[in-house]
Design a protein around this motif. Sequence first.
Motif, PDB file in Angstrom:
ATOM      1  N   PHE A  85       0.830  -1.206   0.000  1.00 51.10           N
ATOM      2  CA  PHE A  85       0.000   0.000   0.000  1.00 51.10           C
ATOM      3  C   PHE A  85       0.866   1.259   0.000  1.00 51.10           C
ATOM      4  O   PHE A  85       0.624   2.196  -0.762  1.00 51.10           O
ATOM      5  N   LEU A  86       1.881   1.278   0.844  1.00 55.15           N
ATOM      6  CA  LEU A  86       2.751   2.453   0.913  1.00 55.15           C
ATOM      7  C   LEU A  86       3.582   2.616  -0.363  1.00 55.15           C
ATOM      8  O   LEU A  86       3.940   3.733  -0.732  1.00 55.15           O
ATOM      9  N   THR A  87       3.856   1.514  -1.010  1.00 53.49           N
ATOM     10  CA  THR A  87       4.657   1.577  -2.240  1.00 53.49           C
ATOM     11  C   THR A  87       3.855   2.140  -3.404  1.00 53.49           C
ATOM     12  O   THR A  87       4.370   2.922  -4.200  1.00 53.49           O
ATOM     13  N   ILE A  88       2.577   1.774  -3.519  1.00 46.79           N
ATOM     14  CA  ILE A  88       1.815   2.181  -4.702  1.00 46.79           C
ATOM     15  C   ILE A  88       0.982   3.436  -4.513  1.00 46.79           C
ATOM     16  O   ILE A  88       0.469   3.975  -5.482  1.00 46.79           O
ATOM     17  N   THR A  89       0.812   3.901  -3.285  1.00 44.41           N
ATOM     18  CA  THR A  89      -0.069   5.040  -3.035  1.00 44.41           C
ATOM     19  C   THR A  89       0.701   6.346  -3.183  1.00 44.41           C
ATOM     20  O   THR A  89       1.624   6.612  -2.418  1.00 44.41           O
ATOM     21  N   PRO A  90       0.308   7.155  -4.164  1.00 43.15           N
ATOM     22  CA  PRO A  90       0.990   8.449  -4.323  1.00 43.15           C
ATOM     23  C   PRO A  90       0.484   9.447  -3.271  1.00 43.15           C
ATOM     24  O   PRO A  90      -0.634   9.302  -2.761  1.00 43.15           O
ATOM     25  N   PRO A  91       1.295  10.434  -2.917  1.00 39.68           N
ATOM     26  CA  PRO A  91       0.825  11.446  -1.965  1.00 39.68           C
ATOM     27  C   PRO A  91      -0.320  12.258  -2.572  1.00 39.68           C
ATOM     28  O   PRO A  91      -0.383  12.475  -3.786  1.00 39.68           O
ATOM     29  N   LEU A  92      -1.237  12.699  -1.719  1.00 40.33           N
ATOM     30  CA  LEU A  92      -2.381  13.481  -2.184  1.00 40.33           C
ATOM     31  C   LEU A  92      -2.050  14.961  -2.184  1.00 40.33           C
ATOM     32  O   LEU A  92      -1.339  15.448  -1.298  1.00 40.33           O
ATOM     33  N   PRO A  93      -2.604  15.686  -3.147  1.00 41.88           N
ATOM     34  CA  PRO A  93      -2.453  17.143  -3.107  1.00 41.88           C
ATOM     35  C   PRO A  93      -3.158  17.699  -1.865  1.00 41.88           C
ATOM     36  O   PRO A  93      -4.101  17.100  -1.342  1.00 41.88           O
ATOM     37  N   SER A  94      -2.720  18.833  -1.371  1.00 46.06           N
ATOM     38  CA  SER A  94      -3.277  19.438  -0.162  1.00 46.06           C
ATOM     39  C   SER A  94      -4.780  19.649  -0.263  1.00 46.06           C
ATOM     40  O   SER A  94      -5.507  19.492   0.719  1.00 46.06           O
ATOM     41  N   ASP A  95      -5.265  20.019  -1.440  1.00 47.25           N
ATOM     42  CA  ASP A  95      -6.690  20.295  -1.631  1.00 47.25           C
ATOM     43  C   ASP A  95      -7.560  19.044  -1.414  1.00 47.25           C
ATOM     44  O   ASP A  95      -8.709  19.156  -0.988  1.00 47.25           O
ATOM     45  N   ASP A  96      -7.033  17.873  -1.707  1.00 49.23           N
ATOM     46  CA  ASP A  96      -7.814  16.639  -1.626  1.00 49.23           C
ATOM     47  C   ASP A  96      -7.697  15.929  -0.278  1.00 49.23           C
ATOM     48  O   ASP A  96      -8.404  14.941  -0.031  1.00 49.23           O
ATOM     49  N   GLN A  97      -6.832  16.399   0.602  1.00 52.68           N
ATOM     50  CA  GLN A  97      -6.567  15.662   1.838  1.00 52.68           C
ATOM     51  C   GLN A  97      -7.770  15.602   2.783  1.00 52.68           C
ATOM     52  O   GLN A  97      -8.034  14.577   3.400  1.00 52.68           O
ATOM     53  N   GLU A  98      -8.527  16.674   2.913  1.00 53.37           N
ATOM     54  CA  GLU A  98      -9.674  16.665   3.825  1.00 53.37           C
ATOM     55  C   GLU A  98     -10.750  15.686   3.346  1.00 53.37           C
ATOM     56  O   GLU A  98     -11.294  14.914   4.133  1.00 53.37           O
ATOM     57  N   SER A  99     -11.069  15.712   2.045  1.00 50.43           N
ATOM     58  CA  SER A  99     -12.071  14.772   1.534  1.00 50.43           C
ATOM     59  C   SER A  99     -11.561  13.335   1.642  1.00 50.43           C
ATOM     60  O   SER A  99     -12.339  12.410   1.921  1.00 50.43           O
ATOM     61  N   ALA A 100     -10.266  13.135   1.459  1.00 52.72           N
ATOM     62  CA  ALA A 100      -9.693  11.791   1.596  1.00 52.72           C
ATOM     63  C   ALA A 100      -9.789  11.327   3.050  1.00 52.72           C
ATOM     64  O   ALA A 100     -10.051  10.151   3.320  1.00 52.72           O
ATOM     65  N   ARG A 101      -9.574  12.247   4.008  1.00 59.61           N
ATOM     66  CA  ARG A 101      -9.699  11.903   5.421  1.00 59.61           C
ATOM     67  C   ARG A 101     -11.131  11.462   5.749  1.00 59.61           C
ATOM     68  O   ARG A 101     -11.350  10.479   6.456  1.00 59.61           O
ATOM     69  N   LEU A 102     -12.109  12.182   5.243  1.00 62.99           N
ATOM     70  CA  LEU A 102     -13.512  11.825   5.484  1.00 62.99           C
ATOM     71  C   LEU A 102     -13.851  10.474   4.864  1.00 62.99           C
ATOM     72  O   LEU A 102     -14.517   9.632   5.490  1.00 62.99           O
ATOM     73  N   LEU A 103     -13.404  10.264   3.627  1.00 59.89           N
ATOM     74  CA  LEU A 103     -13.637   8.982   2.965  1.00 59.89           C
ATOM     75  C   LEU A 103     -12.941   7.854   3.731  1.00 59.89           C
ATOM     76  O   LEU A 103     -13.507   6.777   3.927  1.00 59.89           O
ATOM     77  N   GLY A 104     -11.725   8.116   4.191  1.00 59.30           N
ATOM     78  CA  GLY A 104     -10.989   7.122   4.974  1.00 59.30           C
ATOM     79  C   GLY A 104     -11.710   6.776   6.262  1.00 59.30           C
ATOM     80  O   GLY A 104     -11.758   5.609   6.667  1.00 59.30           O
ATOM     81  N   LYS A 105     -12.308   7.786   6.905  1.00 56.35           N
ATOM     82  CA  LYS A 105     -13.050   7.549   8.139  1.00 56.35           C
ATOM     83  C   LYS A 105     -14.268   6.652   7.870  1.00 56.35           C
ATOM     84  O   LYS A 105     -14.546   5.716   8.617  1.00 56.35           O
ATOM     85  N   GLU A 106     -14.989   6.931   6.774  1.00 60.69           N
ATOM     86  CA  GLU A 106     -16.145   6.103   6.406  1.00 60.69           C
ATOM     87  C   GLU A 106     -15.714   4.675   6.099  1.00 60.69           C
ATOM     88  O   GLU A 106     -16.337   3.709   6.548  1.00 60.69           O
ATOM     89  N   ARG A 107     -14.643   4.538   5.317  1.00 59.50           N
ATOM     90  CA  ARG A 107     -14.156   3.203   4.965  1.00 59.50           C
ATOM     91  C   ARG A 107     -13.704   2.441   6.211  1.00 59.50           C
ATOM     92  O   ARG A 107     -13.896   1.224   6.313  1.00 59.50           O
ATOM     93  N   PHE A 108     -13.097   3.151   7.154  1.00 54.10           N
ATOM     94  CA  PHE A 108     -12.643   2.504   8.378  1.00 54.10           C
ATOM     95  C   PHE A 108     -13.833   1.966   9.184  1.00 54.10           C
ATOM     96  O   PHE A 108     -13.765   0.875   9.742  1.00 54.10           O
ATOM     97  N   GLN A 109     -14.922   2.733   9.219  1.00 47.95           N
ATOM     98  CA  GLN A 109     -16.114   2.271   9.929  1.00 47.95           C
ATOM     99  C   GLN A 109     -16.660   0.993   9.280  1.00 47.95           C
ATOM    100  O   GLN A 109     -17.076   0.062   9.977  1.00 47.95           O
ATOM    101  N   VAL A 110     -16.665   0.930   7.958  1.00 48.45           N
ATOM    102  CA  VAL A 110     -17.103  -0.276   7.255  1.00 48.45           C
ATOM    103  C   VAL A 110     -16.156  -1.438   7.588  1.00 48.45           C
ATOM    104  O   VAL A 110     -16.599  -2.555   7.859  1.00 48.45           O
ATOM    105  N   PHE A 111     -14.868  -1.150   7.601  1.00 50.20           N
ATOM    106  CA  PHE A 111     -13.863  -2.165   7.922  1.00 50.20           C
ATOM    107  C   PHE A 111     -14.079  -2.722   9.324  1.00 50.20           C
ATOM    108  O   PHE A 111     -14.087  -3.940   9.534  1.00 50.20           O
ATOM    109  N   VAL A 112     -14.292  -1.847  10.306  1.00 51.62           N
ATOM    110  CA  VAL A 112     -14.508  -2.286  11.686  1.00 51.62           C
ATOM    111  C   VAL A 112     -15.763  -3.151  11.770  1.00 51.62           C
ATOM    112  O   VAL A 112     -15.781  -4.180  12.458  1.00 51.62           O
ATOM    113  N   ALA A 113     -16.811  -2.772  11.057  1.00 47.71           N
ATOM    114  CA  ALA A 113     -18.040  -3.567  11.055  1.00 47.71           C
ATOM    115  C   ALA A 113     -17.784  -4.950  10.454  1.00 47.71           C
ATOM    116  O   ALA A 113     -18.284  -5.965  10.961  1.00 47.71           O
TER     117      ALA A 113
END
Length: 176
Positions: A85-113
């Motif tokens: 994951f760390l090898t293939i994931t490119p860094p996100l531009p600053s503008d996209d980081q907040e939306s990525a954080r929100l999406l990551g939070k949602e995905r994490f909740q699905v993962f925990v479930a």
Amino acid sequence: MSKRRYTLYLSRSLARKLDDTAREQNGAKSALVEEALRVSLNPQLVPGIDDVLARRLDELGTLIKTIERDVSIATETLSLFVRYFLTITPPLPSDDQESARLLGKERFQVFVAQVGRQLAGSQRLVSEVLEIVIAQQPDLLASAGIDSPLRTAPTNSPKLPTQPNGHEPEEQDSYD
């Protein structure tokens, strides 16, 4: 066989118990005390205890090996996934980081479930994966080595996968 005489002091409750047991078994108190001392001082004379203990220890040893194997599989799987994951994931531009954080939070909740559902069920994913591996590549586990299950020798500088944008990723430190 000659016997030695001892004078013993017992608590009242224990003396009563000895009297009652001797009366029930129509035996001598001396014989009861002698047998109790023999069993207490020579526990290996109790028939079958060594066999039962040895069998239980063997069962526990097998169980510990299974747990060790499962933990090793989970650790190696997680390590490989994180490295990939760390090898293939490119860094996100600053503008996209907040939306990525929100999406990551949602995905994490699905993962925990999903983890909760998996743990609530009777079949574990590790068991499913092992069944598949054993069915498709039975020699894989046999060649893994006893001390470190599923650990293989590191390869010389593996080629990193291409990122989705078609560019080669930058050289990164090895996580081995």
